[in-house]
Each structure stands twice: as C-alpha cells, then as structure tokens.
Motif scaffolding. Structure first.
Motif, mmCIF file in Angstrom:
data_model
loop_
_atom_site.group_PDB
_atom_site.id
_atom_site.type_symbol
_atom_site.label_atom_id
_atom_site.label_comp_id
_atom_site.label_asym_id
_atom_site.label_seq_id
_atom_site.Cartn_x
_atom_site.Cartn_y
_atom_site.Cartn_z
ATOM 1 N N ARG A 92 36.664 40.819 51.494
ATOM 2 C CA ARG A 92 37.509 41.535 50.534
ATOM 3 C C ARG A 92 37.645 40.735 49.252
ATOM 4 O O ARG A 92 37.634 41.279 48.149
ATOM 5 C CB ARG A 92 38.884 41.811 51.149
ATOM 6 C CG ARG A 92 38.838 42.895 52.226
ATOM 7 C CD ARG A 92 40.105 42.906 53.049
ATOM 8 N NE ARG A 92 41.291 43.041 52.221
ATOM 9 C CZ ARG A 92 42.489 42.571 52.576
ATOM 10 N NH1 ARG A 92 42.648 41.920 53.705
ATOM 11 N NH2 ARG A 92 43.516 42.739 51.790
ATOM 12 N N GLN A 93 37.770 39.414 49.400
ATOM 13 C CA GLN A 93 37.883 38.567 48.197
ATOM 14 C C GLN A 93 36.607 38.628 47.363
ATOM 15 O O GLN A 93 36.656 38.764 46.143
ATOM 16 C CB GLN A 93 38.158 37.108 48.590
ATOM 17 C CG GLN A 93 39.612 36.815 48.937
ATOM 18 C CD GLN A 93 40.561 37.140 47.791
ATOM 19 O OE1 GLN A 93 40.142 37.337 46.659
ATOM 20 N NE2 GLN A 93 41.851 37.223 48.089
ATOM 21 N N ALA A 101 34.352 40.991 47.321
ATOM 22 C CA ALA A 101 34.264 42.315 46.689
ATOM 23 C C ALA A 101 35.160 42.368 45.460
ATOM 24 O O ALA A 101 34.778 42.878 44.402
ATOM 25 C CB ALA A 101 34.673 43.399 47.685
ATOM 26 N N SER A 102 36.353 41.805 45.619
ATOM 27 C CA SER A 102 37.292 41.845 44.507
ATOM 28 C C SER A 102 36.779 41.045 43.312
ATOM 29 O O SER A 102 36.856 41.488 42.171
ATOM 30 C CB SER A 102 38.648 41.308 44.963
ATOM 31 O OG SER A 102 39.580 41.413 43.918
ATOM 32 N N SER A 159 33.998 42.864 41.631
ATOM 33 C CA SER A 159 34.396 44.096 40.956
ATOM 34 C C SER A 159 34.712 43.836 39.487
ATOM 35 O O SER A 159 34.445 44.661 38.626
ATOM 36 C CB SER A 159 35.623 44.695 41.648
ATOM 37 O OG SER A 159 36.762 43.876 41.418
ATOM 38 N N ARG A 160 35.239 42.644 39.219
ATOM 39 C CA ARG A 160 35.552 42.302 37.844
ATOM 40 C C ARG A 160 34.336 42.501 36.944
ATOM 41 O O ARG A 160 34.425 43.083 35.868
ATOM 42 C CB ARG A 160 36.016 40.843 37.786
ATOM 43 C CG ARG A 160 36.070 40.310 36.392
ATOM 44 C CD ARG A 160 36.583 38.888 36.319
ATOM 45 N NE ARG A 160 37.348 38.776 35.098
ATOM 46 C CZ ARG A 160 38.655 38.911 35.042
ATOM 47 N NH1 ARG A 160 39.345 39.107 36.115
ATOM 48 N NH2 ARG A 160 39.258 38.836 33.884
ATOM 49 N N PHE A 194 33.320 46.273 36.453
ATOM 50 C CA PHE A 194 34.155 46.980 35.474
ATOM 51 C C PHE A 194 33.911 46.448 34.059
ATOM 52 O O PHE A 194 33.872 47.209 33.099
ATOM 53 C CB PHE A 194 35.641 46.838 35.843
ATOM 54 C CG PHE A 194 35.995 47.542 37.116
ATOM 55 C CD1 PHE A 194 35.540 48.828 37.362
ATOM 56 C CD2 PHE A 194 36.777 46.928 38.086
ATOM 57 C CE1 PHE A 194 35.855 49.492 38.544
ATOM 58 C CE2 PHE A 194 37.101 47.578 39.274
ATOM 59 C CZ PHE A 194 36.630 48.867 39.498
ATOM 60 N N LEU A 195 33.712 45.130 33.948
ATOM 61 C CA LEU A 195 33.408 44.541 32.641
ATOM 62 C C LEU A 195 32.088 45.102 32.117
ATOM 63 O O LEU A 195 31.965 45.453 30.944
ATOM 64 C CB LEU A 195 33.343 43.015 32.747
ATOM 65 C CG LEU A 195 32.897 42.286 31.477
ATOM 66 C CD1 LEU A 195 33.912 42.476 30.362
ATOM 67 C CD2 LEU A 195 32.702 40.799 31.743
ATOM 68 N N ALA A 242 30.717 47.986 32.723
ATOM 69 C CA ALA A 242 30.909 49.351 32.232
ATOM 70 C C ALA A 242 31.492 49.334 30.823
ATOM 71 O O ALA A 242 31.067 50.088 29.947
ATOM 72 C CB ALA A 242 31.832 50.126 33.164
ATOM 73 N N THR A 243 32.448 48.429 30.595
ATOM 74 C CA THR A 243 33.086 48.357 29.286
ATOM 75 C C THR A 243 32.090 47.898 28.223
ATOM 76 O O THR A 243 32.005 48.477 27.141
ATOM 77 C CB THR A 243 34.277 47.390 29.333
ATOM 78 O OG1 THR A 243 35.076 47.716 30.461
ATOM 79 C CG2 THR A 243 35.100 47.474 28.073
ATOM 80 N N LEU A 298 28.954 48.262 28.343
ATOM 81 C CA LEU A 298 28.012 49.362 28.133
ATOM 82 C C LEU A 298 28.536 50.282 27.020
ATOM 83 O O LEU A 298 27.817 50.629 26.086
ATOM 84 C CB LEU A 298 27.847 50.148 29.430
ATOM 85 C CG LEU A 298 26.869 51.332 29.393
ATOM 86 C CD1 LEU A 298 25.445 50.817 29.297
ATOM 87 C CD2 LEU A 298 27.023 52.201 30.630
ATOM 88 N N GLY A 299 29.824 50.638 27.116
ATOM 89 C CA GLY A 299 30.413 51.512 26.105
ATOM 90 C C GLY A 299 30.343 50.903 24.717
ATOM 91 O O GLY A 299 29.952 51.558 23.755
ATOM 92 N N VAL A 300 30.691 49.607 24.633
ATOM 93 C CA VAL A 300 30.703 48.957 23.328
ATOM 94 C C VAL A 300 29.290 48.799 22.789
ATOM 95 O O VAL A 300 29.029 49.006 21.599
ATOM 96 C CB VAL A 300 31.401 47.582 23.430
ATOM 97 C CG1 VAL A 300 31.297 46.841 22.112
ATOM 98 C CG2 VAL A 300 32.853 47.752 23.825
#
Lengths: 316, 304
Positions: free
Chosen positions: B17-18, B20-21, B24-25, B28-29, B31-32, B34-36
């Motif tokens: 779980r750790q 994965a956590s 995950s950072r 999500f980073l 994806a962000t 990618l947008g920029v």
C-alpha cells in the motif's frame, strides 16, 4: 459602556438601514434604470426561446415531428431531402463520448494532484497555467485539430487509408484539451473544500495518501466532480468551431472515432456560411436543430447547477 | 502460529500500500505535466509555423489569393471596432444588473429567477447567440451584417458572465463601508455610488476584461451573422473621422481575426496554414495581454 452588538441586532440594524426609502427624487429614475438593466437578461432568454420556437414551428409545418425523430437520414441540402435528427445527434454524441474518455481521467488526476499532493506554491503556479488553456479561443484548437492532429499525427501513424482528412477523433482530442481545465479546476475546488477532519480521521486509521485521496476525498467531493463533468459536456455539445473544421460535414450514424461526421453545431454553422434563402426549409432546419441543441445544453447546465448547490450545502 | 503469519502478511500488504501510494504521486504529477506541456507544445508549434509569415506586411495587407500577400488588416480593425461596440453596450447593462441584484433587489422569487436565468444564459452555446443576433439585429432591426449587429450580439453573449463577476466583486466590499455611509444619513444610492462601487471597480474590471477576451476569440456567433467575408476595405470609422460619419460607419460589413484564422485554416492550399498560425499568434498576443491585465489588476487590488 459601549456594548458590542450581537450578530442578530446587527442584522436587524443592517436591514433597517438598507430598507430606508430613497431620499432624492432623481434616485427613483436611477432605480428604474437598474431594474431595466436587470430585465435585459430576462428578455434575452425570452427572445432566444421565442425565436427558436417560432421558427421551429414553421419548420415543423413542412417536416413532421415523426420524420424529424424517426427518419435515420439527415440530408437537407440535396434530393431526396430527409430530416432525421439522429445522425446529427450521433455526431455530437460521438465527439462528446471520445472527448470525455480522454479528458475525464486526466482531468481528475490533475485535480487530485493539485488538491492532495501539490505544495501550495506549486498549485499557485500550475492552476493559472491550466486555466490559461480555458482562455484559448476554440478556433485555435480547430486549427490544431485539422493541421496538427490529423495531418501530422494520425495520418502518418495509422495511414491515409485509415484516417480520412475530416474525422471525429481529431476534434475529440482538441475538445478534450478544451475541457481539461474545466474538469480539473472545478473538481479541485470541490476536493479542496472537503473538510480536513475527514482526511485526518482516515490517516489516523492507517490509510495511505493514495487511499485518502481516492477513497475518502474523491467520494466526498463526488457531487462537485459530477457538476464539473456535466458542465464540460455542455461545453463540448455547444462547441462549434473545432467540430466544424476538423470533424467534417458528413452526417453519419456512428460512434467510430475515425469516421467523418457532422454534429448539430456543425450543421448550424454550415447553414450560416452558405447564403441560404430565408424561408427555405434548410434555413428553418437551423432553428429546429438549434432548439434541440438548446434543450440538451440546458439540461446539462441545470444538472450541473443542481450538483454544485449540493456540494456547497455539504461543506461550505 | 496462525496469528504470526497473519501479522507477516499484513506487513507485506502495508508495504504494498505504501509503494502504491508513493508511486501514485508520480502518476498524478505526470497527468498534470501532460496538461501543462500540451499548452507549451501548442505554443511552440504555432510560433515555429507562423513566425516567419508574421511581419508588418501581414498586419497591414488586405486578403489575397496568394498566401504570401494575404494579410489581416480588415480583420484586426473589425475585431477592435466590434469589441468597442461590445464593451460600450455591455458595461452599463452588466454593472447595472449586478448593482440591482446585490444592493436593491427584494429577496424574493423574482430575484431567484433572475439569478438562475443568468447562470443558464452563461451556459448557452455561442452559436445560439449567433442565430439570435441573426434574427433580431440583422433581420428584425435591419442592421444587416454589420459591425453594430456583431458587437451587440457579442454583448448579449458576455453580459451574463460579466454580471456574475461584478456581483462577486460587489459582494467582496465590506458591508461596514455601506452601513457607515447609511448611518451618516446617505441614501442607499449615495452609499452604493460613493462607497461600494469605487471599491468594487477592480473586481468588475477583472471580470469585464476576461469576458472581453472571450468575445475577442468568438468565431461561430459572428460567422452566423455573416462575418465570413473577404473585405478589401477598412471596416469602421476611418482615422480622423468626421463626427457625422462616426455612427454610420458601424453599419459597415465586417470580419474579425478569429474568422480570418478560420478562413486560412480551411483553405485547401496548404501554404495558407502558415498564415493561420501567424494570425493565431496575433490573436493570442491580444487575448493573453487582456488576461495579463486582468491578473495584474486582481493582484494589485487584492485586499488593498
């Protein structure tokens, strides 16, 4: 000595002061002007609905409702004419579906990152940049969809046989870029307004950061996230330039992303570009399709309004 | 025994779980970023395609059949004069509506209807405003396909969002300013005029500028009312206009910069794509400047 007013007393005083009548006669004129200003928006709505209904009625004198909703072909410009709306609705559905498939996962990931992971300063820099994407005029995205996505990426990648010059996917991709800030920004607002206690409680029970984000914050912010997606859908359905330039003008009953299609807005722009005679059936068709578009976007906007109110009531 | 293995298994699960956590950072980073980076990439593409076409000639020439001679002069003038009409028509109405809603409206059902109506109007697709302008301004009032009809159509389109921004700005003014004036015997209008409005001006300006930048990029609504034309003259008032012809010149036919971009983009001759990119650079400089001014006003007057 001087006693501080209780909030209730202050409210009463405040109301009493506000309710005082106008002191000078000229101020009634000002008041009248202000009311007049406020009626402009009501009149706009009445005019929009009035114009759409009146001209649609003329259209439906010549084309029966039955044909409009039960025919499967949209062929207004050449013989034999046929006005089955579903091909245009399918075009809109096609680009909306693929734009959402692309934009929702990325948009929500961005929202989770900005709300749960990013340092405050990082968020302060990144959020305005993302929102700048929302300020780009859509005709600019239209240019990219046609020139860059189709000509430079899709055709070299999949071959000219597979990818017609006008295709739904190039439009969907740019529509996704267009709505990404809407989804990310509104979802982030909703996640940021989830109370800290919920997160702290989950951490205290041993949850990891990911679990807190995905299983606590995300569900708690769900109504705001749904509102964001509904608003995004309304924007995609109403967007004209991207689909008119990149997706083609061939009504097509398909959800295939690589097919050329025509959306409701695409047809409307096509009529606007040509010098269609006023009173001809295809000119009136503009208003019937416009009516359909207006009703669909209105439903999504009302849905979003409802969900936004709900999350505001929950946490703010 | 059984107890021990369960504890061990739990440790393994916690580790997973750790991990994965922590991973995950970066997901999500990613994806962000990618947008920029999409934004950065699109900017790069445009500049590299259009920069060589962009020149003084491009800005000051009329449209042409030849890509290297075609310019955007009438489109720039058309955009400026249309925005002039839009701003002149929308400011009084939008600010008046916002003042009425926030300061004078009785808190009853009518007010609720006005508010919900504004929220819905802000979501109406621009092409619908286009057919509204076509029916009302162009045909019913006989303005033809003119600067005036275009500017008024865009004014109707941006009024709802300008009102919503102005309402927000008025609400931000501390109630003590208004109440102080009222306590000293000012009438309600005096309190609004001299205490509330001056403090709401920066917020109202920010909202107005953002709405205008939306209008500056609007294409579909103006195509509906006939802006897709090739003009060989300057629309709008000539330089050093004699006052008599000032109003008349708003009856000129028009085109605007976003429509010029559209025209270059759909041209089947590929060499016009560079013109489209160059026109996009011009439009984006205009839109970004407006956004920058709005951001500066907002920062400067934040809790001033």
């Amino acid at each position: 000595m001087a006693r501080i007013m209780t909030p209730m007393e202050s409210d009463i005083l405040h109301e009493a002061l506000r309710k005082r009548v106008f002191g000078r006669p000229g101020e009634m004129v000002i008041m009248a002007v202000l009311v007049l200003c406020a009626t402009v928006s009501l009149v706009t709505t009445v005019l929009i609905v009035g114009v759409l209904i009146r001209e649609s009625l003329t259209f439906f004198e010549e084309v029966s409702l039955r044909d409009f909703f039960l025919d499967t072909k949209w062929q207004p410009l050449f013989q034999p004419v046929s006005f089955g709306i579903w091909e245009l609705v399918a075009g809109t559905l096609n680009v909306t579906l693929w734009a959402l498939v692309l934009a929702v996962p990325v948009g929500l990931a961005v929202a989770i990152y900005l709300s749960e992971y990013a340092h405050t300063n990082t968020r302060r820099v990144l959020k305005p940049i993302l929102e700048a994407l929302a300020g780009v005029p859509t005709v600019v995205y239209a240019y990219f969809a046609l020139t860059f996505v189709t000509q430079d990426v899709l055709r070299p990648l999949l071959g000219n046989q597979q990818v017609p010059i006008f295709n739904a996917f190039s439009a969907s991709l740019m529509l996704a870029v267009m709505i990404l800030p809407t989804i990310a920004s509104i979802s982030e607002d909703a996640m940021a307004s989830v109370p800290r206690d919920l997160r702290e409680a989950a951490y205290a029970l041993g949850a990891t950061k990911l679990e807190v984000a995905v299983r606590v914050v995300f569900p708690a912010a769900l109504s705001g996230i749904i509102a964001a997606i509904l608003l995004a859908i309304a924007r995609v359905v109403g967007e004209t330039m991207i689909v008119a330039v990149a997706a083609g003008s061939t009504p097509n009953l398909t959800l295939n992303p690589l097919a050329p299609i025509q959306t409701m807005t695409g047809f409307m722009l096509q009529v606007g570009l040509g010098d269609t005679e006023r009173g001809s059936v295809d000119y009136e068709a503009l208003f019937a399709v416009g009516m359909m578009l207006f009703v669909i976007t209105l439903l999504f906007n009302i849905g979003a309004y409802f969900f936004v109110r709900r999350y505001r009531e929950e946490y703010e | 025994m059984a107890h021990e293995t369960r504890a061990l298994r739990a440790t393994g699960a916690v580790e997973r779980r750790q991990i994965a956590s922590n991973l995950s950072r970066y997901v999500f980073l990613g994806a962000t970023l990618l947008g920029v980076s999409v934004l950065a990439f699109l900017a790069y593409q445009t500049i590299s395609t259009g920069a060589s076409t962009l020149s003084l000639d491009f800005l000051t020439s009329y449209p042409s059949r030849f890509a290297d001679k075609a310019g955007v002069r009438p489109a720039i003038l058309g955009s400026l004069w249309i925005l002039f009409v839009t701003i002149a028509a929308s400011i009084p109405v939008a600010v008046g509506t916002a003042i009425w809603i926030e300061e004078f409206a009785p808190k009853n059902r009518l007010l609720t209807i006005v508010k919900i109506n504004l929220a819905n109007l802000a979501g109406v697709p621009s092409i619908i405003y286009g057919i509204l302008g076509l029916t009302i301004f162009v045909r019913f009032y006989g303005m033809d396909r003119s600067l005036l009809a275009g500017g008024l159509t865009l004014a109707l389109m941006i009024i709802p969002m300008t009102v919503i921004a102005a309402q927000e700005a008025i609400r931000q003014v501390p109630p003590s300013l208004r109440d102080g004036a009222l306590a000293l015997g000012a009438t309600r209008w005096q309190a609004v005029r001299y205490n509330v409005l001056p403090n709401a001006v920066p917020g109202i300006m920010t909202g107005l500028i953002l709405s205008v930048s939306r209008a500056a990029g609007e294409t579909a609504a103006l195509i509906m009312i006939g802006g897709f034309t090739f003009l060989r003259f300057d629309p709008g008032p000539p330089p050093f206009w004699p006052p008599s012809s000032f109003l008349d010149s708003f009856r000129d036919a028009f085109t605007v910069l976003p429509i010029a971009i559209y025209g270059f983009t759909i041209d089947s001759r590929l060499e016009f794509q560079a013109n489209a990119a160059a026109a996009i650079i011009v439009l984006m400089i205009g839109v970004l400047t407006l956004n920058l001014i709005a951001a500066i006003i907002r920062e400067r007057f934040r809790r001033g």
